[in-house]
Design a protein around this motif. Sequence first.
Motif, PDB file in Angstrom:
ATOM      1  N   PHE A  62       6.879  18.361  96.112  1.00  0.00           N
ATOM      2  CA  PHE A  62       6.433  19.513  95.314  1.00  0.00           C
ATOM      3  C   PHE A  62       7.624  20.353  94.847  1.00  0.00           C
ATOM      4  CE2 PHE A  62       4.632  23.836  94.783  1.00  0.00           C
ATOM      5  CZ  PHE A  62       3.644  23.538  93.853  1.00  0.00           C
ATOM      6  N   GLY A  63       8.696  20.269  95.633  1.00  0.00           N
ATOM      7  CA  GLY A  63       9.900  21.021  95.249  1.00  0.00           C
ATOM      8  C   GLY A  63       9.901  22.436  95.778  1.00  0.00           C
ATOM      9  N   GLY A  78       3.118  16.153  95.076  1.00  0.00           N
ATOM     10  CA  GLY A  78       3.402  16.981  96.244  1.00  0.00           C
ATOM     11  C   GLY A  78       2.213  17.775  96.741  1.00  0.00           C
ATOM     12  N   ILE A  79       1.083  17.703  96.041  1.00  0.00           N
ATOM     13  CA  ILE A  79      -0.138  18.355  96.536  1.00  0.00           C
ATOM     14  C   ILE A  79      -1.064  17.260  97.053  1.00  0.00           C
ATOM     15  CG2 ILE A  79      -2.203  19.699  95.924  1.00  0.00           C
ATOM     16  CD1 ILE A  79       0.338  21.385  95.818  1.00  0.00           C
ATOM     17  N   ARG A  80      -1.433  17.362  98.320  1.00  0.00           N
ATOM     18  CA  ARG A  80      -2.338  16.366  98.886  1.00  0.00           C
ATOM     19  C   ARG A  80      -3.706  16.989  99.090  1.00  0.00           C
ATOM     20  NH1 ARG A  80      -4.726  15.575 104.012  1.00  0.00           N
ATOM     21  NH2 ARG A  80      -5.583  13.484 104.101  1.00  0.00           N
ATOM     22  N   LEU A  81      -4.725  16.261  98.655  1.00  0.00           N
ATOM     23  CA  LEU A  81      -6.107  16.705  98.863  1.00  0.00           C
ATOM     24  C   LEU A  81      -6.737  15.863  99.962  1.00  0.00           C
ATOM     25  CD1 LEU A  81      -7.150  16.758  95.090  1.00  0.00           C
ATOM     26  CD2 LEU A  81      -6.387  18.694  96.471  1.00  0.00           C
ATOM     27  N   THR A  82      -7.780  16.381 100.604  1.00  0.00           N
ATOM     28  CA  THR A  82      -8.495  15.565 101.589  1.00  0.00           C
ATOM     29  C   THR A  82      -9.182  14.419 100.841  1.00  0.00           C
ATOM     30  OG1 THR A  82     -10.379  17.049 101.354  1.00  0.00           O
ATOM     31  CG2 THR A  82      -8.947  17.424 103.240  1.00  0.00           C
ATOM     32  N   PRO A  83      -9.387  13.272 101.520  1.00  0.00           N
ATOM     33  CA  PRO A  83     -10.092  12.165 100.856  1.00  0.00           C
ATOM     34  C   PRO A  83     -11.516  12.591 100.502  1.00  0.00           C
ATOM     35  CG  PRO A  83      -9.265  11.516 103.039  1.00  0.00           C
ATOM     36  CD  PRO A  83      -9.033  12.977 102.906  1.00  0.00           C
ATOM     37  N   LEU A 115      -5.733  19.458  90.645  1.00  0.00           N
ATOM     38  CA  LEU A 115      -4.633  19.388  91.613  1.00  0.00           C
ATOM     39  C   LEU A 115      -4.219  17.966  91.957  1.00  0.00           C
ATOM     40  CD1 LEU A 115      -5.713  22.285  94.027  1.00  0.00           C
ATOM     41  CD2 LEU A 115      -3.972  22.375  92.241  1.00  0.00           C
ATOM     42  N   LYS A 116      -5.149  17.015  91.755  1.00  0.00           N
ATOM     43  CA  LYS A 116      -4.808  15.634  92.152  1.00  0.00           C
ATOM     44  C   LYS A 116      -3.644  15.092  91.325  1.00  0.00           C
ATOM     45  CE  LYS A 116      -8.000  13.047  89.245  1.00  0.00           C
ATOM     46  NZ  LYS A 116      -9.342  12.567  89.062  1.00  0.00           N
ATOM     47  N   ARG A 117      -3.419  15.714  90.174  1.00  0.00           N
ATOM     48  CA  ARG A 117      -2.342  15.214  89.300  1.00  0.00           C
ATOM     49  C   ARG A 117      -0.989  15.823  89.652  1.00  0.00           C
ATOM     50  NH1 ARG A 117      -4.089  17.880  84.358  1.00  0.00           N
ATOM     51  NH2 ARG A 117      -6.343  17.855  84.482  1.00  0.00           N
ATOM     52  N   ILE A 118      -0.969  16.794  90.524  1.00  0.00           N
ATOM     53  CA  ILE A 118       0.297  17.508  90.786  1.00  0.00           C
ATOM     54  C   ILE A 118       1.069  16.839  91.917  1.00  0.00           C
ATOM     55  CG2 ILE A 118       1.340  19.739  91.371  1.00  0.00           C
ATOM     56  CD1 ILE A 118      -1.053  21.110  90.141  1.00  0.00           C
TER      57      ILE A 118
END
Length: 392
Positions: free
Chosen positions: A297-298, A270-275, A265-268
């Motif tokens: 993300f659109g 508009g998707i943010r992950l927790t640190p 998911l880190k490559r997508i």
Amino acid sequence: MTKPFEKPIYVTRPFLPPLAEFCQGLEEIWETAWLTNYGPLVQRFAEELRRFFETDNVCLFNNGTLALQIALQGMGISGEVITTPYTFVATTHVLYWNKIRPIFVDIEPDYYSLDPEKVEAAITPWTSAILAVHVYGYPCKLNRLADIARKHNLKLIYDAAHAFGVNVGGRSIAHFGDLSMFSFHATKLYHSIEGGLLTFKESGLKGVFDYLKNFGFNGETEVVMPGTNAKMNEIQALMGMQVLKHLPEIVSKREKITQLYRERLKRIPGIRLTPSLPADVRYNHGYMPIEVDSVEFGMSRDDLYEKLKDWNVFARRYFYPLICDYACYKNVSVADPLAVARQVTERILTLPIYDALPLDDVEAICDVIESLQCSRAKSFMDIGPGAETPSA
Ligand SMILES: Cc1ncc(COP(=O)(O)O)c(C=O)c1O
């Protein structure tokens, strides 16, 4: 990935011990016909938890909500309590049932727990405690909150419903603050069907909690306080003990799932992950939250949430809406604009995670999310199962 899953993939699925193991345990219950009221299994379970948490100060309940409600009552918390609007509604309900006024303050943007600066600014002469939540099992700002509580002589209470098995600096998260509540609800990574646990610093509270969860009875004929009925039963204890044996394997399977989600998911856009968590935190991998930036993300979080259902994937919007926006708390005045919480609640989505979720399914869920993002140039509402997956 163009085809929907044959069976629905829900946000969670409880771990169940091998049936034969559970039936063997049931036989013991059948022999004694002791179903509740401090039976042998509840006593054994409490002993196991004392060892697990390395403290004598544990008290079992039939669920986490009543555990926390009784905790506040037993500790004599009153007046105002500073808490978070970004949590499951039970965190606030337990204040209501104790006639305590919730003071909602904002969260910090990394791990979604109470922002200590906002907590300190909200203290008044009526404040008696801070009720913080380790949201998704991510530890709160433990040192800062402890400093504030000490400086202002406040009780520091943790809703650790999500945090079973989390360690910080080599110690269980239960050892921070004055008291912690763990939920053993079936939706949690560790469960006893339903159940709750209090761990606490002050040994004297144990007797009070024991009274309060058993109608206030002291022996057969004396009632010393107006308690309620919040006792754990023997079948819950049996499940709790059996799942506990499997905890390391449950956490390690979930860890692999988290790693795969994060990698994909880190490559997508508009998707943010927790640190990444600090090195001294051992996480339990209870949840897999993502934030969706609708512009990048659109597609909005809500559209992604709905669209995933077309593939038979049922993510959840934990936590949306904010507690202060529920009809029953609309009349609570909130001074803090809650800027971070308001943004997060509109963007958050928790993805399916449970020990039995195959890694191939995680890949497929990520494929769907990726394909939806890639297709944003097209009208994304045209994309559905069976449509061609757009190339990256
Ligand atoms: C943050 C939080 N607090 C409290 C509870 C209540 O726990 P229980 O369901 O065991 O009553 C839950 C979940 O269920 C929760 O997620």
